[in-house]
Design a protein around this motif. Structure first.
Motif, mmCIF file in Angstrom:
data_model
loop_
_atom_site.group_PDB
_atom_site.id
_atom_site.type_symbol
_atom_site.label_atom_id
_atom_site.label_comp_id
_atom_site.label_asym_id
_atom_site.label_seq_id
_atom_site.Cartn_x
_atom_site.Cartn_y
_atom_site.Cartn_z
ATOM 1 N N GLN A 57 53.785 7.046 7.129
ATOM 2 C CA GLN A 57 53.731 7.543 5.757
ATOM 3 C C GLN A 57 52.340 7.347 5.203
ATOM 4 O OE1 GLN A 57 56.504 5.702 3.067
ATOM 5 N NE2 GLN A 57 55.742 6.823 1.301
ATOM 6 N N ARG A 58 51.873 8.371 4.483
ATOM 7 C CA ARG A 58 50.636 8.279 3.702
ATOM 8 C C ARG A 58 50.935 8.909 2.358
ATOM 9 N NH1 ARG A 58 45.572 11.133 6.091
ATOM 10 N NH2 ARG A 58 46.707 12.941 5.351
ATOM 11 N N ASP A 59 50.965 8.081 1.342
ATOM 12 C CA ASP A 59 51.302 8.510 -0.011
ATOM 13 C C ASP A 59 52.676 9.178 -0.001
ATOM 14 O OD1 ASP A 59 50.835 8.648 -2.753
ATOM 15 O OD2 ASP A 59 49.919 10.619 -2.611
ATOM 16 N N ALA A 60 52.786 10.438 -0.414
ATOM 17 C CA ALA A 60 54.097 11.100 -0.498
ATOM 18 C C ALA A 60 54.421 11.902 0.757
ATOM 19 C CB ALA A 60 54.136 12.012 -1.719
ATOM 20 N N ASP A 61 53.609 11.788 1.803
ATOM 21 C CA ASP A 61 53.835 12.521 3.046
ATOM 22 C C ASP A 61 54.318 11.580 4.148
ATOM 23 O OD1 ASP A 61 52.866 15.155 2.231
ATOM 24 O OD2 ASP A 61 50.911 14.175 2.095
ATOM 25 N N VAL A 62 55.330 12.032 4.892
ATOM 26 C CA VAL A 62 55.846 11.278 6.027
ATOM 27 C C VAL A 62 55.867 12.206 7.234
ATOM 28 C CG1 VAL A 62 57.821 10.018 6.976
ATOM 29 C CG2 VAL A 62 57.298 9.842 4.538
ATOM 30 N N LEU A 63 55.344 11.728 8.367
ATOM 31 C CA LEU A 63 55.412 12.451 9.634
ATOM 32 C C LEU A 63 56.318 11.667 10.573
ATOM 33 C CD1 LEU A 63 51.675 13.458 10.191
ATOM 34 C CD2 LEU A 63 53.525 14.823 9.188
ATOM 35 N N ILE A 64 57.268 12.376 11.194
ATOM 36 C CA ILE A 64 58.245 11.742 12.080
ATOM 37 C C ILE A 64 58.239 12.493 13.404
ATOM 38 C CG2 ILE A 64 60.652 11.065 12.381
ATOM 39 C CD1 ILE A 64 60.878 11.565 9.236
ATOM 40 N N LEU A 65 57.906 11.802 14.486
ATOM 41 C CA LEU A 65 57.864 12.411 15.810
ATOM 42 C C LEU A 65 59.100 11.993 16.600
ATOM 43 C CD1 LEU A 65 56.211 14.101 17.852
ATOM 44 C CD2 LEU A 65 55.222 11.924 18.640
ATOM 45 N N ARG A 66 59.805 13.001 17.133
ATOM 46 C CA ARG A 66 60.997 12.752 17.934
ATOM 47 C C ARG A 66 60.896 13.494 19.259
ATOM 48 N NH1 ARG A 66 63.018 14.233 12.746
ATOM 49 N NH2 ARG A 66 63.930 12.467 11.641
ATOM 50 N N LYS A 67 61.475 12.907 20.308
ATOM 51 C CA LYS A 67 61.614 13.599 21.592
ATOM 52 C C LYS A 67 62.967 14.289 21.568
ATOM 53 C CE LYS A 67 60.885 13.312 26.493
ATOM 54 N NZ LYS A 67 60.771 14.709 26.706
ATOM 55 N N LEU A 68 62.966 15.579 21.907
ATOM 56 C CA LEU A 68 64.210 16.343 21.913
ATOM 57 C C LEU A 68 65.085 15.935 23.091
ATOM 58 C CD1 LEU A 68 62.626 19.814 21.105
ATOM 59 C CD2 LEU A 68 63.904 18.351 19.528
ATOM 60 N N ASP A 69 66.382 16.032 22.950
ATOM 61 C CA ASP A 69 67.308 15.732 24.040
ATOM 62 C C ASP A 69 67.134 16.718 25.191
ATOM 63 O OD1 ASP A 69 68.399 13.569 22.670
ATOM 64 O OD2 ASP A 69 69.968 14.779 21.756
ATOM 65 N N ALA A 70 66.800 17.956 24.857
ATOM 66 C CA ALA A 70 66.559 18.995 25.865
ATOM 67 C C ALA A 70 65.456 19.908 25.327
ATOM 68 C CB ALA A 70 67.828 19.799 26.113
ATOM 69 N N GLN B 196 58.016 26.273 26.115
ATOM 70 C CA GLN B 196 59.045 25.245 26.033
ATOM 71 C C GLN B 196 58.480 24.021 25.311
ATOM 72 O OE1 GLN B 196 62.387 25.271 27.325
ATOM 73 N NE2 GLN B 196 61.941 27.457 27.387
ATOM 74 N N ALA B 197 59.180 23.537 24.302
ATOM 75 C CA ALA B 197 58.752 22.358 23.544
ATOM 76 C C ALA B 197 59.696 21.201 23.831
ATOM 77 C CB ALA B 197 58.745 22.663 22.050
ATOM 78 N N GLU B 198 59.118 20.009 23.923
ATOM 79 C CA GLU B 198 59.906 18.807 24.176
ATOM 80 C C GLU B 198 59.900 17.824 23.007
ATOM 81 O OE1 GLU B 198 58.975 16.974 27.948
ATOM 82 O OE2 GLU B 198 58.400 18.936 28.769
ATOM 83 N N TYR B 199 59.030 18.086 22.035
ATOM 84 C CA TYR B 199 58.890 17.177 20.900
ATOM 85 C C TYR B 199 59.050 17.932 19.588
ATOM 86 C CZ TYR B 199 57.013 13.861 24.229
ATOM 87 O OH TYR B 199 56.863 13.015 25.300
ATOM 88 N N GLU B 200 59.602 17.224 18.605
ATOM 89 C CA GLU B 200 59.780 17.766 17.262
ATOM 90 C C GLU B 200 58.991 16.888 16.301
ATOM 91 O OE1 GLU B 200 63.866 18.580 15.286
ATOM 92 O OE2 GLU B 200 63.298 16.504 14.797
ATOM 93 N N LEU B 201 58.237 17.526 15.421
ATOM 94 C CA LEU B 201 57.559 16.810 14.349
ATOM 95 C C LEU B 201 58.179 17.252 13.032
ATOM 96 C CD1 LEU B 201 55.155 14.912 13.534
ATOM 97 C CD2 LEU B 201 53.966 17.034 12.944
#
Length: 92
Positions: free
Chosen positions: A22-35, A44-49
């Motif tokens: 988090q920086r001020d009012a912004d949050v970045l969340i990185l996840r690995k997709l199940d598939a 093909q993407a494997e990660y979600e931001l």
């Protein structure tokens, strides 16, 4: 370009994710997709931001809105050792 002096805070413990900041009012969340999923460009993407913008920066769950983007591993190489705000450069 406007430089922010707001500190970047690790909020990974607030989410089921690889990393969240988090920086001020912004949050970045990185996840690995199940598939892997196919993006609109055919790759093909494997990660979600997830980018969340907050109504109250003191509470990461006070979400005004959010957007999702999808990434290949080579597009985000080195994320483990950098701030998500530096890796993704979504803000001026």
């Amino acid at each position: 370009m406007i430089e922010t002096t707001e500190p970047i805070v690790d909020v990974s413990d607030q989410f089921k994710c690889l990393k969240a900041e988090q920086r001020d009012a912004d949050v970045l969340i990185l996840r690995k997709l199940d598939a892997p999923i196919q993006r609109a460009d055919g790759e093909q993407a494997e990660y979600e931001l997830e980018w969340r913008w907050l109504s109250n920066p003191r509470h990461v769950r006070c979400v005004l809105g959010n957007e999702f983007t999808f990434w290949r591993p080579d597009e985000i190489a080195g994320w483990e050792n950098q701030s998500l705000f530096d890796v993704f450069r979504l803000f001026p």
